[in-house]
Design an enzyme around this catalytic site. Structure first.
Site, PDB file in Angstrom:
ATOM      1  N   GLU A  80       0.819  -1.213   0.000  1.00 35.61           N
ATOM      2  CA  GLU A  80       0.000   0.000   0.000  1.00 35.61           C
ATOM      3  C   GLU A  80       0.856   1.267   0.000  1.00 35.61           C
ATOM      4  OE1 GLU A  80      -3.033  -0.199  -0.565  1.00 35.61           O
ATOM      5  OE2 GLU A  80      -3.581  -2.241   0.035  1.00 35.61           O
ATOM      6  N   ARG A  90     -17.605  -0.516   5.426  1.00 36.65           N
ATOM      7  CA  ARG A  90     -18.601  -1.195   4.580  1.00 36.65           C
ATOM      8  C   ARG A  90     -19.364  -2.244   5.379  1.00 36.65           C
ATOM      9  NH1 ARG A  90     -18.043  -5.851   1.986  1.00 36.65           N
ATOM     10  NH2 ARG A  90     -15.864  -5.970   2.596  1.00 36.65           N
ATOM     11  N   CYS A 143      -7.909  -1.840   8.124  1.00 34.28           N
ATOM     12  CA  CYS A 143      -6.515  -1.889   7.661  1.00 34.28           C
ATOM     13  C   CYS A 143      -5.988  -0.491   7.362  1.00 34.28           C
ATOM     14  CB  CYS A 143      -6.380  -2.778   6.424  1.00 34.28           C
ATOM     15  SG  CYS A 143      -6.606  -4.529   6.809  1.00 34.28           S
ATOM     16  N   HIS A 164      -1.406  -5.671   1.963  1.00 36.99           N
ATOM     17  CA  HIS A 164      -2.602  -6.515   1.913  1.00 36.99           C
ATOM     18  C   HIS A 164      -2.261  -7.852   1.266  1.00 36.99           C
ATOM     19  CE1 HIS A 164      -5.912  -3.423   2.692  1.00 36.99           C
ATOM     20  NE2 HIS A 164      -6.277  -4.496   3.361  1.00 36.99           N
TER      21      HIS A 164
HETATM   22  N1  PCA Z   1      -8.548  -6.870   6.407  1.00 38.84           N
HETATM   23  C1  PCA Z   1      -9.471  -5.771   6.657  1.00 38.84           C
HETATM   24  C2  PCA Z   1      -9.398  -5.532   8.145  1.00 38.84           C
HETATM   25  C3  PCA Z   1      -8.697  -6.736   8.713  1.00 38.84           C
HETATM   26  C4  PCA Z   1      -8.142  -7.440   7.564  1.00 38.84           C
HETATM   27  O1  PCA Z   1      -7.388  -8.438   7.635  1.00 38.84           O
HETATM   28  C5  PCA Z   1      -9.190  -4.517   5.798  1.00 38.84           C
HETATM   29  O2  PCA Z   1      -8.727  -4.679   4.661  1.00 38.84           O
HETATM   30  O3  PCA Z   1      -9.448  -3.421   6.236  1.00 38.84           O
END
Ligand code: PCA
Length: 208
Positions: A80, A90, A143, A164
């Protein structure tokens, strides 16, 4: 020895497992350097995730912070680039809270750039044969809140950022895109080992 703080997340949205916490656990088990690795699993909670992350940063004074979480629809490891000062959930978090149109930090700037060497890390993952991409934004859920908080909480020039991860094969719901468990753990290990090893670390990558 440099201290690296590595985090994953609890399961959320009705799932039994979260591949990010599992990859973090795998990497931590038997980690043999070159850094001193400290790990934490964060709750999928707007209220509690940021507090725990700040606590761990204060406790360990890490030289770099690498946070990971699940991006369910993705088939690539996504490094990111930007944390937004925006909460727009959401779905409810694990506390049942679903804040919308709020700030992570009412007094903070609208966004903060990740300070890991993001492009270099994407290249490193790709060179290791792992599907990887640069992602502009971590979204507006927990996140992103953790990314923005990490960037607010570390003192300069400590690099921090968020990656991610897709589902792993063993955790993926039927039909969901995924990578092998081994690939995800290998990717996270590479991020840990190389988050500090070049001149771009702490400068926002190749932006300036
Ligand atoms: N993914 C979510 C929150 C926790 C996770 O593992 C996100 O992309 O915000």
């Amino acid at each position: 020895m440099a201290v690296i703080l590595l985090t994953g997340f609890d399961p959320f949205d009705g799932a039994a497992r979260n591949p990010s916490a599992e990859a973090v656990e795998t990497v931590a088990t038997g980690y043999d350097g070159p850094h001193d690795l400290v790990v934490a699993t964060l709750p999928v909670s707007f209220a509690r995730s940021a507090a725990l992350l700040r606590e761990r940063i204060a406790q360990h004074s890490p030289d770099a912070v690498v946070c990971t979480g699940l991006a369910g629809g993705s088939d690539r490891i996504a490094v990111e680039r930007v944390g937004l000062n925006l909460i727009d959930a959401r779905i409810p978090d694990n506390d049942g809270a679903q804040p919308v149109d709020q700030r992570s930090d009412p007094d903070g700037p609208a966004a903060r750039f990740a300070t890991l060497p993001v492009k270099r890390l994407v290249r490193l993952l790709a060179d290791a044969g792992l599907p990887a991409r640069l992602s502009l934004s971590a979204g507006s859920y927990v996140c992103n809140h953790v990314l923005y908080t990490a960037l607010s909480a570390v003192p300069a020039p400590v690099p921090a950022g968020f990656v991610h991860l897709p589902w792993s094969r063993s955790t993926a719901p039927a039909g969901a895109p995924h990578l092998d468990d081994e690939e995800i753990a290998r990717g996270v290990r590479l991020l840990v080992d190389h988050c500090l090893d070049d001149e771009e670390a702490g400068t926002g990558g190749s932006l300036w």
